[in-house]
Design an enzyme around this catalytic site. Structure first.
Site, PDB file in Angstrom:
ATOM      1  CB  SER A 129      -0.921   0.024   1.228  1.00  0.00           C
ATOM      2  OG  SER A 129      -1.729   1.186   1.214  1.00  0.00           O
ATOM      3  CE  LYS A 183      -2.755  -2.839  -0.303  1.00  0.00           C
ATOM      4  NZ  LYS A 183      -3.725  -2.666  -1.374  1.00  0.00           N
ATOM      5  CG  HIS A 186      -4.804  -1.081   3.898  1.00  0.00           C
ATOM      6  ND1 HIS A 186      -5.058  -0.598   2.620  1.00  0.00           N
ATOM      7  CD2 HIS A 186      -3.985  -0.170   4.478  1.00  0.00           C
ATOM      8  CE1 HIS A 186      -4.431   0.546   2.447  1.00  0.00           C
ATOM      9  NE2 HIS A 186      -3.764   0.827   3.557  1.00  0.00           N
ATOM     10  CG  ASN A 187      -7.093  -2.132  -0.419  1.00  0.00           C
ATOM     11  OD1 ASN A 187      -6.124  -1.807   0.256  1.00  0.00           O
ATOM     12  ND2 ASN A 187      -6.993  -2.366  -1.708  1.00  0.00           N
ATOM     13  CD  GLU A 190      -7.457   2.765  -0.207  1.00  0.00           C
ATOM     14  OE1 GLU A 190      -7.743   2.937  -1.408  1.00  0.00           O
ATOM     15  OE2 GLU A 190      -6.463   2.119   0.173  1.00  0.00           O
TER      16      GLU A 190
END
Length: 483
Positions: A129, A183, A186-187, A190
């Site tokens: 990222s 991840k 995480h997204n 986001e």
């Protein structure tokens, strides 16, 4: 041929910048791209004169690397990854390592890990990222797989990672697909973060009538306080960009139709499978979906009416209230993301270290924010923390902003300005703090029409009961109670 430290396949912007980052930090890198002209353009352009070797076949790439070979893939997720792996496998030896640095679905990484391990090859699925800038100057990286496989590339990745308080923003995440799972979450966070910022912008722009210049000032000020983050910083910059051709603000020229690559949707789908309420994240996914129906929305706007979206109260007080509402909602988005990580860690046996995950998100990545320091501290103090909302720091931070949060969401509803993520975050907060929810009515209805049973507050937990609501249903039940 020169024996280089690592090879990289896929020379789009992220791949190129990671190569430049590695080379700048003292590593010799071989590169390969399916389109050879792109390789040539790169090595004769920005990579000219550097310790970067161009190769034009997979065979040439493999031959250029030290044993055990380390090859990083930066190609499009899905079939392209499988195709590249299939090309590489016959050329590699037991102990060689493939690292998938793209946004692959974690279940694909689980499958590839098992397949390659059976053939004696090492494999890491690593979330990266930071976008273009992060790839060049220091990303946040989330590698998953066998820990000894990570050891082969640990010196490289620690050297190129972003640094937060003297520590590199990379750590071993866990086995198999753990890196890509983290991840994905995480997204998802986001997605929530971006939607919440967009809702704050919409409230201030439509509801308060702030100009782009005024919004730049507001967001710049926010970025000096508790909302300080990469996304707030770049939002402030976006408000200043002028289109040279038209002389208008670029933001005002952008079609209100948001794209997505799927990682937020994957996070929401996985949360639904686990029954983890990632409401703010999922509403952010749905908001992008609704934006895609642009033609329908234009047609509907001509026949559907609502209130006048104009706030008449104290402007500065409302700006401050929006700041509070945004902060509180962001806390919920992160809390939901970490709750999902907690459930996945149990289900997939990832043994995730939440404090370490928060630590490596403090710099380099897209969701980096000043309050990740507080999240890191919270999980270091309580590694098995159930929810960030019960931590004294966040409990107090939300409590002192709660009135503003409710005022902003209520005002947005009155003005007819949609705030799906912000209102979902508030509803989650109210649900999570409720000792009793109306789920008793849900179970009563389910038992009435389908004999699905229920538990009782005056009986031991786990015991199933059924009421013969109609008088002719008997004692037959469709299934036992399942929370």
């Amino acid at each position: 041929m020169t024996q280089n430290d690592i090879g990289l396949i896929g020379l789009a912007v992220m791949g190129q910048n990671l190569v430049l980052n590695m080379e700048r930090n003292g590593f010799h890198v071989s590169v390969f791209n399916r389109t050879g002209s792109k390789t040539t353009k790169f090595v004769e352009g920005t990579a000219a004169g550097k310790n970067i070797t161009a190769t034009y076949t997979p065979e040439e790439l493999v031959a250029s690397l030290k044993r055990p070979r380390k090859i990083m893939l930066m190609v499009k997720a899905g079939g392209a990854v499988d195709a590249v792996i299939a090309e590489l496998k016959p050329l590699l030896e037991p102990g060689d390592l493939i690292v998938d640095g793209g946004n692959s679905f974690f279940q694909d990484t689980e499958r590839r890990s098992a397949e390659l391990e059976a053939e004696g090859l090492r494999y890491l699925g690593m979330g990266v990222s930071g976008g273009e800038e992060g790839a060049l100057w220091g990303p946040s990286m989330m590698p998953g797989g066998h820990q000894d496989a990570y050891g082969l590339v640990q010196p490289i990745y620690e050297a190129i990672a972003a640094i937060a308080e003297g520590e590199p923003c990379v750590t071993y995440i866990g086995p198999r697909g753990a890196g890509h799972y983290v991840k994905m979450v995480h997204n998802g966070i986001e997605y929530g973060d971006i939607q919440l910022i967009s809702e704050a912008y919409d409230i201030l722009h439509r509801g308060l009538g702030l100009s782009n210049a005024e919004l730049h000032e507001v967001f710049s000020k926010w970025n000096e306080g508790v909302l300080q983050s990469y996304l707030i910083e770049i939002a402030a910059n976006i408000f200043t960009e002028i289109d040279e051709e038209s002389g208008k603000y670029v933001l005002d020229l952008i079609l209100d139709k948001a794209g997505q690559k799927g990682t937020g949707k994957w996070a929401s789908q996985n949360a639904l499978e686990f029954g983890v309420p990632t409401t703010a994240i999922t509403e952010a996914v749905f908001a992008r979906g609704l934006s895609a129906f642009k033609d329908e929305r234009v047609a509907a706007s001509k026949v559907l009416s609502g209130p006048d979206a104009h706030y008449e109260g104290d402007r500065q007080a409302f700006i401050d209230a929006v700041s509070d509402a945004l902060y509180a909602s962001k806390v919920i988005s992160y809390a939901q993301g970490f709750a999902l990580l907690r459930e996945a860690s149990k289900e997939y046996k990832y043994d995730l270290n939440y404090g370490e995950i928060a630590r490596i998100w403090r710099a380099g990545c897209i969701i980096r924010a000043v309050f990740l320091n507080d999240i890191t501290a919270a999980y270091r103090a309580q590694p098995e923390l159930a929810n960030l909302l019960v931590v004294p720091f966040f409990r107090q931070a939300v409590a002192c902003r709660q009135a503003s949060w409710r005022h902003v969401v209520g005002t947005a509803i009155e003005l007819g300005i949609p705030v799906p993520a912000m209102s979902a975050a508030l509803a989650y907060f109210d649900g999570y703090r409720s000792e009793r929810l109306p789920a008793n009515m849900i179970q009563a209805l389910r038992d009435y029409f389908g004999a699905h049973t229920y538990e009782r507050v005056d009986k031991p937990g786990g015991e199933a009961f059924h009421t013969n609501w109609t008088g002719h249903g008997g004692d037959v039940t469709a299934s036992t109670y399942d929370a």
